[in-house]
Design an enzyme around this catalytic site. Structure first.
Site, PDB file in Angstrom:
ATOM      1  N   HIS A 200       0.765  -0.947   0.015  1.00 33.49           N
ATOM      2  CA  HIS A 200      -0.014   0.067  -0.087  1.00 33.49           C
ATOM      3  C   HIS A 200       0.952   1.227  -0.004  1.00 33.49           C
ATOM      4  CE1 HIS A 200       0.915   1.138   4.268  1.00 33.49           C
ATOM      5  NE2 HIS A 200       0.470  -0.333   4.643  1.00 33.49           N
ATOM      6  N   CYS A 216       3.278  -4.877   6.834  1.00 35.88           N
ATOM      7  CA  CYS A 216       2.700  -4.632   5.568  1.00 35.88           C
ATOM      8  C   CYS A 216       3.896  -3.699   4.475  1.00 35.88           C
ATOM      9  CB  CYS A 216       1.783  -3.565   5.299  1.00 35.88           C
ATOM     10  SG  CYS A 216       0.100  -4.027   5.841  1.00 35.88           S
TER      11      CYS A 216
END
Length: 240
Positions: A200, A216
Site C-alpha cells: 500500500h 505491510c
C-alpha cells in the site's frame, strides 16, 4: 571736524575718570562707543582652558553628513515554517529508493512481484529481461515475514480497520478510518491473499527504505499508483 574733536576729547576724559557735558544732543548720538576693557585677572582663567588647535572650523560642504535610512527588515520565517523545512530535509527519501529499471535474469515469470525485504526493494518483472524496481518500507523487527501469495483485491484510497492486536499495541488508534490523504494506507492498496498484509501507499514517504511497519509493504503514493496500473488481481507476489 569740531564734532569729531569734541567726541575724542570726551572719550579721553571718560577713560581718565572725568566727565564732560556734550556740546549738543547729536554729539553723543554719533560718537563711537568706548572700548571694552577687561582686567587680565578675569580673562586669564578662561584663556588657560583653551588648548592650541582644539577648535577647527571646516567648510560647510566638507563636513560629513549623517543621513538616516530606513532599511526594511529581512523576512523571517515563522517557527512552524522552519520546523517544517527541517523535517522535510531530515525525512526526505534516499535517492537510491526512487523507481528505476534494472536487468533481471531470474526464474520468475513476467508480471510477478518480488519483494526483497533485506534490500528494501519491490520488483515487477517485465517481458524484456528487465524489472521495474521500487523502494519499499518493510516490517520492523518482530514483524518480518516471507511467503508466496496472490493479489486478491485492489482498492483506491482504501479505508482502514486496524486489527484488534494492533489497537491493543497502540492505544488511541481508531477502529475505522475513511480513505484519504491522512489514511496510513495511502492512495492505493493491493491485498495479499487472506492475510492482513497489503502492499500500500503511505503518508510517511520518509519511511521508505526503513523497517517500521507492522508487516505491510509500504510504498510512496506515486509509486504505488504506478504499480497499481501495471498489475491485476491474481498477480503472483513473492516476499523473501
Amino acid at each position: 571736524m569740531k564734532r569729531l574733536f569734541l567726541s575724542a576729547c570726551a572719550v579721553a576724559l571718560g577713560l581718565s575718570g572725568l566727565t564732560i557735558a556734550p556740546a549738543d544732543a547729536n554729539s553723543l548720538r554719533y560718537a563711537p562707543p568706548p572700548p571694552v576693557m577687561l582686567s587680565p585677572d578675569q580673562i586669564d582663567p578662561w584663556v588657560m582652558q583653551v588648548r592650541p588647535g582644539s577648535f577647527r572650523i571646516e567648510p560647510r560642504d566638507a563636513r560629513p553628513r549623517v543621513t538616516s535610512r530606513r532599511v526594511a527588515p529581512a523576512p523571517q520565517r515563522t517557527r512552524q515554517a522552519s520546523i517544517a523545512k527541517t523535517k522535510q530535509r531530515v525525512r526526505s527519501i534516499d535517492p537510491r529508493f526512487l523507481p528505476t529499471v534494472v536487468d533481471y535474469d531470474g526464474p520468475h515469470k513476467p508480471g510477478t512481484i518480488i519483494v526483497n525485504t533485506n534490500e528494501r526493494y519491490l520488483y515487477l518483472i517485465n517481458n524484456d529481461g528487465t524489472a521495474r524496481r521500487y523502494g519499499v518500507g518493510v516490517g520492523r523487527p518482530g514483524f518480518e515475514w516471507a511467503g508466496r501469495h496472490k493479489v486478491t483485491r485492489k482498492a483506491e484510497w482504501p479505508s482502514w480497520r486496524p486489527p484488534a492486536e494492533m489497537r491493543q499495541r497502540q492505544p488511541g488508534l481508531p477502529a475505522f478510518m475513511e480513505g484519504g490523504p491522512r489514511n496510513p494506507l495511502g492512495a492505493r492498496a493491493l491485498y495479499l491473499g487472506s492475510t492482513l498484509y497489503r502492499i500500500h501507499g503511505s503518508n510517511e514517504p520518509w519511511s521508505i527504505g526503513q523497517a517500521v511497519s507492522s508487516g505491510c509493504i509500504r510504498m510512496r503514493n506515486q509509486d504505488v499508483q504506478d504499480l497499481y496500473t501495471r498489475v491485476r488481481v491474481g498477480t503472483n507476489v513473492v516476499v523473501i
